[in-house]
Design a protein around this motif. Structure first.
Motif, PDB file in Angstrom:
ATOM      1  N   UNK A 139       0.835  -1.202   0.000  1.00 26.82           N
ATOM      2  CA  UNK A 139       0.000   0.000   0.000  1.00 26.82           C
ATOM      3  C   UNK A 139       0.872   1.254   0.000  1.00 26.82           C
ATOM      4  N   UNK A 140       0.505   2.204  -0.854  1.00 31.08           N
ATOM      5  CA  UNK A 140       1.260   3.446  -0.975  1.00 31.08           C
ATOM      6  C   UNK A 140       2.398   3.374  -1.966  1.00 31.08           C
ATOM      7  N   UNK A 141       2.634   2.185  -2.564  1.00 31.71           N
ATOM      8  CA  UNK A 141       3.769   2.037  -3.470  1.00 31.71           C
ATOM      9  C   UNK A 141       3.355   1.552  -4.847  1.00 31.71           C
ATOM     10  N   UNK A 142       2.072   1.300  -5.065  1.00 33.91           N
ATOM     11  CA  UNK A 142       1.612   0.766  -6.341  1.00 33.91           C
ATOM     12  C   UNK A 142       1.630   1.832  -7.428  1.00 33.91           C
ATOM     13  N   UNK A 143       2.182   1.483  -8.578  1.00 38.81           N
ATOM     14  CA  UNK A 143       2.080   2.367  -9.742  1.00 38.81           C
ATOM     15  C   UNK A 143       1.216   1.736 -10.828  1.00 38.81           C
ATOM     16  N   UNK A 144       0.676   0.563 -10.546  1.00 38.30           N
ATOM     17  CA  UNK A 144      -0.222  -0.092 -11.490  1.00 38.30           C
ATOM     18  C   UNK A 144      -0.568  -1.478 -10.999  1.00 38.30           C
ATOM     19  N   UNK A 145      -1.678  -2.009 -11.475  1.00 37.22           N
ATOM     20  CA  UNK A 145      -2.101  -3.344 -11.061  1.00 37.22           C
ATOM     21  C   UNK A 145      -3.067  -3.917 -12.087  1.00 37.22           C
ATOM     22  N   UNK A 146      -3.157  -5.238 -12.086  1.00 40.04           N
ATOM     23  CA  UNK A 146      -4.171  -5.897 -12.906  1.00 40.04           C
ATOM     24  C   UNK A 146      -4.691  -7.124 -12.172  1.00 40.04           C
ATOM     25  N   UNK A 147      -5.884  -7.560 -12.584  1.00 41.39           N
ATOM     26  CA  UNK A 147      -6.541  -8.703 -11.973  1.00 41.39           C
ATOM     27  C   UNK A 147      -7.057  -9.618 -13.078  1.00 41.39           C
ATOM     28  N   UNK A 148      -6.708 -10.907 -13.000  1.00 45.19           N
ATOM     29  CA  UNK A 148      -7.284 -11.918 -13.870  1.00 45.19           C
ATOM     30  C   UNK A 148      -7.831 -13.039 -12.985  1.00 45.19           C
ATOM     31  N   UNK A 149      -8.284 -14.110 -13.625  1.00 42.81           N
ATOM     32  CA  UNK A 149      -8.754 -15.258 -12.867  1.00 42.81           C
ATOM     33  C   UNK A 149     -10.254 -15.385 -12.787  1.00 42.81           C
ATOM     34  N   UNK A 150     -10.981 -14.493 -13.469  1.00 43.41           N
ATOM     35  CA  UNK A 150     -12.434 -14.664 -13.528  1.00 43.41           C
ATOM     36  C   UNK A 150     -12.755 -15.920 -14.327  1.00 43.41           C
ATOM     37  N   UNK A 151     -13.956 -16.418 -14.187  1.00 45.91           N
ATOM     38  CA  UNK A 151     -14.298 -17.697 -14.789  1.00 45.91           C
ATOM     39  C   UNK A 151     -15.176 -17.492 -16.020  1.00 45.91           C
ATOM     40  N   UNK A 152     -14.855 -18.206 -17.094  1.00 52.15           N
ATOM     41  CA  UNK A 152     -15.655 -18.149 -18.316  1.00 52.15           C
ATOM     42  C   UNK A 152     -15.515 -19.470 -19.049  1.00 52.15           C
ATOM     43  N   UNK A 153     -16.396 -19.689 -19.993  1.00 48.11           N
ATOM     44  CA  UNK A 153     -16.389 -20.917 -20.777  1.00 48.11           C
ATOM     45  C   UNK A 153     -16.216 -20.556 -22.248  1.00 48.11           C
ATOM     46  N   UNK A 154     -15.319 -21.277 -22.919  1.00 41.62           N
ATOM     47  CA  UNK A 154     -15.044 -20.950 -24.317  1.00 41.62           C
ATOM     48  C   UNK A 154     -14.562 -22.193 -25.050  1.00 41.62           C
ATOM     49  N   UNK A 155     -15.015 -22.376 -26.282  1.00 39.08           N
ATOM     50  CA  UNK A 155     -14.502 -23.445 -27.142  1.00 39.08           C
ATOM     51  C   UNK A 155     -13.743 -22.805 -28.293  1.00 39.08           C
ATOM     52  N   UNK A 156     -12.457 -23.124 -28.383  1.00 42.91           N
ATOM     53  CA  UNK A 156     -11.615 -22.536 -29.422  1.00 42.91           C
ATOM     54  C   UNK A 156     -12.015 -23.036 -30.801  1.00 42.91           C
ATOM     55  N   UNK A 157     -11.959 -22.136 -31.759  1.00 42.39           N
ATOM     56  CA  UNK A 157     -12.106 -22.554 -33.151  1.00 42.39           C
ATOM     57  C   UNK A 157     -10.826 -23.222 -33.644  1.00 42.39           C
ATOM     58  N   UNK A 158      -9.704 -22.819 -33.076  1.00 42.13           N
ATOM     59  CA  UNK A 158      -8.409 -23.344 -33.474  1.00 42.13           C
ATOM     60  C   UNK A 158      -8.183 -24.733 -32.876  1.00 42.13           C
TER      61      UNK A 158
END
Length: 298
Positions: free
Chosen positions: A238-257
């Motif tokens: 805390x107090x030192x962040x210059x940027x952040x990101x969040x992943x890990x949400x859940x989704x369902x997908x079937x690749x065409x590839x």
């Protein structure tokens, strides 16, 4: 404010005019998994899902630079998009240390460009990045025969450091890795890590697969952290962040590839039951609101 490309694609692929007011938080909507968050801009990127998800050529990733808007906190959906963090970090161009909260090292070998399990190696090659700490690893990617799948040079030099929970690092040690550690519990890990933080500003990247499955369910195998322990980890910077990101949400997908279907299958990604998806995403939304509140404080 992160010095990212000051443009986003508007309707029909058009770009808004220069000088548009920057937002402090942004959702990069690749997969529809992140529900609207208080005050967060939404950048529609569903047309990129097939090409970027799981892995892509570097040239494809670079094409995203013109559609990412300035933001301190970025939500990107599934952990399948974690390699987009490279774009957010490499534009900083100022001395920084990168903290990654993740169940996996994301420092694995991938010969076809970049993917969600290899991006840390690319970040470690940036000259302005002092060190990359990956915290909360509870996967077997750091043990036994899997060790040779890791990029070992940055581990031996200490440019990348693993902070693991309940893992046996003897095999890494046989390859000359001396800076990485494993602990009996998350709390012990965080206590030791707090003493190792150096003075540089921090970029924080969170993959919610670091959390135990009874907190949220993700598209990957998961770690052992509680939500409170994750919040404690954020509190360390805390107090030192210059940027952040969040992943890990859940989704369902079937690749065409077929190639991506094969790679995903080899990584044993779990099937997401359609009947459970809404409830799973609702729980993620609650967690995202808590994380956004913490990360906005910097």
């Amino acid at each position: 404010m992160l010095p990212l490309a000051p443009r986003e694609r508007g309707e029909g692929g058009r770009r808004p005019s220069e000088g548009r007011e920057s937002r402090t938080s942004t959702i990069l909507d690749f997969d529809g998994s992140v529900r609207p968050l208080d005050g967060a801009a939404i950048v529609p990127l569903r047309e990129w899902e097939e090409s970027i998800r799981f892995g892509c050529r570097m040239s494809e990733l670079r094409q995203l630079q013109s559609v990412i808007v300035p933001s301190n906190v970025v939500f990107m959906g599934s952990g399948d998009f974690h390699h987009v963090s490279l774009l957010l970090i490499e534009r900083l161009n100022t001395p920084v240390q990168v903290f990654v909260l993740d169940n996996h090292p994301d420092n694995m070998r991938y010969p076809f460009g970049i993917h969600c399990g290899s991006w840390v190696w690319h970040v470690a090659r940036l000259p302005f990045v002092a060190r990359v700490h990956v915290l909360g690893i509870a996967s077997s990617d750091v043990e036994g025969a899997h060790v040779i799948e890791n990029h070992l040079a940055p581990l031996r030099s200490g440019k990348v450091v693993y902070w693991c929970v309940r893992r046996n690092l003897r095999a890494l040690g046989r390859f000359g890795v001396r800076h990485s550690h494993s602990f009996a519990s998350v709390s012990e890990m965080l206590d030791r890590f707090s003493a190792a933080i150096t003075p540089e500003p921090v970029y924080l990247s969170i993959d919610k697969d670091v959390l135990a499955r009874d907190v949220v369910e993700t598209n990957w195998d998961q770690g052992v952290m509680t939500l409170e322990e994750l919040e404690s980890a954020i509190g360390l910077v805390r107090g030192r962040l210059i940027g952040s990101d969040v992943t890990g949400d859940v989704s369902s997908y079937r690749y065409r590839s077929p190639f991506k279907r094969l790679l995903s299958g080899l990584d044993r990604q779990p099937e997401i039951p359609a009947a459970s998806l809404d409830a799973m995403q609702a729980r993620h939304h609650e967690v995202n609101q808590r994380l956004l509140s913490l990360l906005r404080r910097g």
